[in-house]
Design a protein around this motif. Structure first.
Motif, PDB file in Angstrom:
ATOM      1  N   VAL A  91       0.844  -1.197   0.000  1.00 41.27           N
ATOM      2  CA  VAL A  91       0.000   0.000   0.000  1.00 41.27           C
ATOM      3  C   VAL A  91       0.881   1.249   0.000  1.00 41.27           C
ATOM      4  O   VAL A  91       0.662   2.172  -0.792  1.00 41.27           O
ATOM      5  N   ASP A 107      -8.056   4.821  -4.577  1.00 42.34           N
ATOM      6  CA  ASP A 107      -8.090   3.839  -3.494  1.00 42.34           C
ATOM      7  C   ASP A 107      -7.284   2.624  -3.926  1.00 42.34           C
ATOM      8  O   ASP A 107      -7.238   2.288  -5.117  1.00 42.34           O
ATOM      9  N   GLN A 109      -6.668  -1.402  -2.450  1.00 40.79           N
ATOM     10  CA  GLN A 109      -6.949  -2.466  -1.492  1.00 40.79           C
ATOM     11  C   GLN A 109      -6.189  -3.698  -1.949  1.00 40.79           C
ATOM     12  O   GLN A 109      -6.241  -4.056  -3.134  1.00 40.79           O
ATOM     13  N   THR A 111      -5.083  -7.806  -0.978  1.00 41.48           N
ATOM     14  CA  THR A 111      -5.277  -9.041  -0.212  1.00 41.48           C
ATOM     15  C   THR A 111      -4.103  -9.954  -0.514  1.00 41.48           C
ATOM     16  O   THR A 111      -3.689 -10.081  -1.666  1.00 41.48           O
ATOM     17  N   HIS A 140      -6.429  -4.261  -5.872  1.00 43.10           N
ATOM     18  CA  HIS A 140      -7.602  -3.600  -6.439  1.00 43.10           C
ATOM     19  C   HIS A 140      -7.356  -2.103  -6.369  1.00 43.10           C
ATOM     20  O   HIS A 140      -7.207  -1.550  -5.273  1.00 43.10           O
TER      21      HIS A 140
END
Length: 184
Positions: A91, A107, A109, A111, A140
């Motif tokens: 990130v 944004d 995201q 995982t 994402h």
């Protein structure tokens, strides 16, 4: 007449912080190249069955294992923290390189799914490594850029993420054991 202060948006604040950090590091390293060399230290102390209290700088946190692995499940496991370190570093580096490359990221995201076979951990099968056999990252990104620009960003992140580097390249580790008298 009082000066009005403009409240920055999250994106503007992020951009300003990243630019300031990049400029500051660039100046420090130009003036003193050895300042680029950092040492991070973390200390842990065991308690309970297999839990640890960890101290990292001024921060502290607990690590444990689920009951199936001998713990009390009071905190995330070491391998979950490893994946968390990977995700959080990704990130940061996505934000940093988006700024550097002029790519808008509204944004991000991420995982991380790590595959681990406990037969290696428990010594049941010595041909199986005790760590992750694979890690799958799913990123994402929300924003107005083209898929090609976000692919350019992914490549920059993959090339510069310190924790990803730990996962994909061997790192020399030395271990020394110091025996101390136990408190009875």
């Amino acid at each position: 007449m009082p000066t009005a202060t403009k409240k920055l948006s999250v994106a503007e604040d992020r951009s300003a912080r990243l630019q300031e950090a990049g400029t500051g590091w660039g100046e420090r390293i130009s003036a003193a190249p050895q300042s680029a060399q950092l040492t991070f230290s973390v200390r842990g102390e065991g308690f309970d069955s297999v839990a640890s209290n960890i101290r990292a700088g001024k921060h502290s946190f607990t690590v444990d294992e689920p009951a199936a692995l001998g713990g009390s499940d009071i905190a995330a496991s070491p391998v979950e923290y490893a994946l968390a370190a990977l995700v959080s570093c990704q990130v940061v580096v996505y934000r940093l390189y988006a700024e550097n490359l002029g790519i808008q990221v509204d944004d991000v995201q991420i995982t991380a799914d790590g595959q681990l076979d406990v037969r290696g951990l428990f010594g049941i099968d010595e041909t199986i490594r005790p760590g992750f056999s694979s890690v799958d990252l799913q990123v994402h990104i929300a924003g107005p850029e083209s898929a090609e620009r976000y692919e350019e960003l992914r490549q920059a992140v993959d090339a510069h993420c310190p924790v990803l580097d730990l996962f994909v390249n061997p790192v020399p580790v030395t271990t020394s054991v110091h025996v101390v008298e136990a408190n009875n």
